[in-house]
Motif scaffolding. Structure first.
Motif, PDB file in Angstrom:
ATOM      1  N   SER A  73       1.054  -1.390   0.136  1.00  0.00           N
ATOM      2  CA  SER A  73       0.029   0.070   0.085  1.00  0.00           C
ATOM      3  C   SER A  73       0.971   1.297   0.126  1.00  0.00           C
ATOM      4  CB  SER A  73      -0.875  -0.071   1.073  1.00  0.00           C
ATOM      5  OG  SER A  73      -0.262  -0.018   2.582  1.00  0.00           O
ATOM      6  N   SER A 112      -4.654   7.661   9.248  1.00  0.00           N
ATOM      7  CA  SER A 112      -4.341   6.852   7.836  1.00  0.00           C
ATOM      8  C   SER A 112      -4.357   5.459   8.144  1.00  0.00           C
ATOM      9  CB  SER A 112      -3.350   7.486   7.165  1.00  0.00           C
ATOM     10  OG  SER A 112      -2.270   7.130   7.603  1.00  0.00           O
ATOM     11  N   ASP A 124      -8.030   2.971   7.073  1.00  0.00           N
ATOM     12  CA  ASP A 124      -8.591   3.359   5.532  1.00  0.00           C
ATOM     13  C   ASP A 124     -10.125   2.863   5.484  1.00  0.00           C
ATOM     14  OD1 ASP A 124      -8.372   0.665   4.118  1.00  0.00           O
ATOM     15  OD2 ASP A 124      -6.219   1.009   4.508  1.00  0.00           O
ATOM     16  N   GLY A 125     -10.689   3.174   4.083  1.00  0.00           N
ATOM     17  CA  GLY A 125     -12.028   3.105   3.829  1.00  0.00           C
ATOM     18  C   GLY A 125     -12.217   1.338   3.696  1.00  0.00           C
ATOM     19  N   ASP A 126     -11.226   0.557   3.444  1.00  0.00           N
ATOM     20  CA  ASP A 126     -11.638  -0.678   3.259  1.00  0.00           C
ATOM     21  C   ASP A 126     -12.024  -1.596   4.441  1.00  0.00           C
ATOM     22  OD1 ASP A 126     -11.542  -3.082   1.588  1.00  0.00           O
ATOM     23  OD2 ASP A 126      -9.334  -3.636   2.248  1.00  0.00           O
ATOM     24  N   THR A 177      -7.747   8.192  16.700  1.00  0.00           N
ATOM     25  CA  THR A 177      -7.591   6.632  16.398  1.00  0.00           C
ATOM     26  C   THR A 177      -6.492   6.169  17.540  1.00  0.00           C
ATOM     27  OG1 THR A 177      -7.906   7.227  14.392  1.00  0.00           O
ATOM     28  CG2 THR A 177      -6.824   5.234  14.676  1.00  0.00           C
ATOM     29  N   ARG A 215       0.696  -1.875  10.545  1.00  0.00           N
ATOM     30  CA  ARG A 215       0.389  -1.673   9.355  1.00  0.00           C
ATOM     31  C   ARG A 215       0.573  -3.046   8.570  1.00  0.00           C
ATOM     32  NH1 ARG A 215       3.150   2.262   8.680  1.00  0.00           N
ATOM     33  NH2 ARG A 215       1.653   3.785   9.010  1.00  0.00           N
ATOM     34  N   LYS A 262      -3.569  -5.841   3.405  1.00  0.00           N
ATOM     35  CA  LYS A 262      -4.477  -6.668   2.685  1.00  0.00           C
ATOM     36  C   LYS A 262      -4.014  -8.105   2.547  1.00  0.00           C
ATOM     37  CE  LYS A 262      -6.433  -2.898   0.023  1.00  0.00           C
ATOM     38  NZ  LYS A 262      -6.589  -2.024  -1.546  1.00  0.00           N
ATOM     39  N   ARG A 278     -11.068  -6.359   6.808  1.00  0.00           N
ATOM     40  CA  ARG A 278     -11.041  -5.605   5.479  1.00  0.00           C
ATOM     41  C   ARG A 278     -12.010  -6.249   4.401  1.00  0.00           C
ATOM     42  NH1 ARG A 278      -7.223  -1.782   4.086  1.00  0.00           N
ATOM     43  NH2 ARG A 278      -5.572  -1.693   5.566  1.00  0.00           N
TER      44      ARG A 278
END
Length: 452
Positions: free
Chosen positions: A23, A124, A127-129, A144, A329, A334, A349
């Motif tokens: 990413s 960050s 994320d939107g996933d 966060t 991270r 993913k 996710r």
């Protein structure tokens, strides 16, 4: 599942080949005064496997192969959730442990953040996933503090042939808006109907809240304040009582946790069982699909299902917060999330599932139930190559997660849940009565949510 270790290994090999991809560029680590020791990651036991170390340890091993100068070590905490919290709080408050990353039950995050035991993270990282409810659970007072590692949702497991003998097909399960309605309709011969977790621990709170939510009762508002009434409590307890009558309930449930109820279901004690996604792989490994007596499947839980899961935070005392954030991270990336799915966890996710929200429609059977095909290792997870057919189980799981409801976000969750456990277990085990239990809870819940 028997083939899964091979598939999982392949997933992690693929993960290792992505060191130059991903990413984004990994930030250069800052000064680390304790690089002579590994990053310590504290986590509960991995229940997805009864025979191997588990995918969490394999992911840590993969991090170590990729980061030989910044190795990490997994420290497993006691199996019981309540014991895990006590050990973590004691260790972090006293300074007796040098944990850098902690894997927290999502209900603990407000308490750990408010007490200064974990530090704020870069927003960050969320994320939107990520599943929105799981991401929201990692935020407290606008900051966060934790990133979802794996999530969870209550599911309904069934023994296929016993269900059919009781006059129902798996496809019929979606027609019941409440679990109590289903249990009243399924009347098996030679078995009890239902096994769940009613021992006085967090599993009982989850079962209780699911019954309350299904009955339309909300006890706590978004600010953590008690908003229920005695009438609300009676309505919710009545709904719970529908699930626990002697006509339906496997009596082992009153002292069962997830593992005990799973073992009872695997041995044929009941037609239906409430449990978490990890149970699928365990049942697939334990039950012979060549025998009709051991066929099983899994469905959405009728009514409202609770959100579970764990999220990763960086301790306030870590001397290596940048390295710890890089490790988070990686573990929540993913490729790691796909490895979790292969092992039997519910990843946080959406991309790990290969499923679109548009699949979660009333007319799509895959959104409601999954009947295990004949054969061991019958692919409950996504294709390891990332291409090819996505089986129905992943669609079912994602659709169930989208509708899952989070438990109350409050710094006093432990006081709240212990009160629920004590009073409700007494009602169920000693037949104390709904009215008496509702009065006792009404007199104490507001104080519990105030930390008293």
């Amino acid at each position: 599942m028997r083939p899964l270790p091979v598939v999982l290994g392949a997933s992690l090999v693929a993960l290792a080949l992505l060191t130059a991809c991903g990413s984004g560029t990994t930030p250069a680590p800052g000064p680390a005064p304790e690089t002579s020791r590994p990053l310590l990651v504290a986590s509960g036991a991995d229940l997805t496997s009864s025979t191997s170390a588990g995918v969490r340890r394999e992911l840590i091993d993969e991090w170590n192969r990729r980061n030989p100068k910044r190795p990490a070590q997994l420290v497993e905490l006691p199996r019981a959730t309540d014991d895990q919290r006590s050990e973590l709080v004691g260790a972090l408050q006293s300074g007796t442990a040098t944990y850098d990353v902690v894997n927290l039950d999502i209900t603990w995050i407000p308490e750990f953040a408010d007490s200064g035991l974990i530090r704020p993270l870069d927003p960050s990282l969320l994320d939107g996933d990520f599943l929105p409810q799981a991401a929201d659970a990692g935020r407290w007072k606008g900051r966060t503090y934790a990133v979802p590692f794996n999530t969870d949702v209550g599911l309904l497991y069934y023994r296929t042939d016993d269900l059919i003998k009781a006059g129902h097909r798996p496809a019929d399960l979606a027609a019941y808006p409440r679990l109590g309605d289903l249990l009243a309709a399924v009347r098996p011969t030679g078995h009890t109907t239902y096994t769940t977790q009613l021992r006085a621990y967090e599993g009982l709170t989850v079962n209780t809240l699911e019954a309350f939510w299904t009955a339309g009762v909300t006890l706590v508002d978004g600010e953590g304040r008690y908003i229920g009434t005695e009438a609300d409590l009676r309505r919710g307890l009545d709904e719970l009582n529908r699930l626990t009558t002697a006509d339906y309930l496997n009596p082992e449930s009153l002292e069962a946790d997830e593992s005990v109820s799973l073992a009872a279901f695997a041995q044929g004690a009941s037609v239906l069982m409430r449990n978490w996604p990890y149970a699928y792989n365990r049942l697939d490994a334990a039950l012979d699909p060549s025998s009709s007596a051991t066929r099983f499947g899994v469905a959405r839980l009728p009514g409202v299902a609770a959100l579970g899961g764990q999220s990763l935070g960086v301790t306030a005392t870590s001397s290596r917060p940048d390295d710890a954030a890089d490790l988070i991270r990686f573990l929540t990336g993913k490729d790691s999330q796909r490895a979790l799915l292969q092992a039997g966890f519910a990843p946080a996710r959406q991309s790990a599932y290969g499923t679109r929200d548009s699949a979660c429609t009333p007319g799509n059977p895959d959104a409601w139930y999954y009947d295990r095909p004949d054969g061991k290792g019958s692919e409950p997870s996504a294709s390891p190559s990332g291409s090819g057919r996505r089986p129905g189980y992943t669609t079912l799981l994602w659709c169930a997660l989208r509708e899952a409801r989070a438990r109350p976000a409050t710094t006093h969750y432990v006081t709240f849940t212990r009160l629920i456990q004590r009073e409700v277990h007494h009602m169920l085990a000693a037949h104390a009565g709904v009215d008496v239990t509702a009065r006792r809870l009404q007199a104490r819940l507001a104080k519990a949510l105030g930390g008293r």
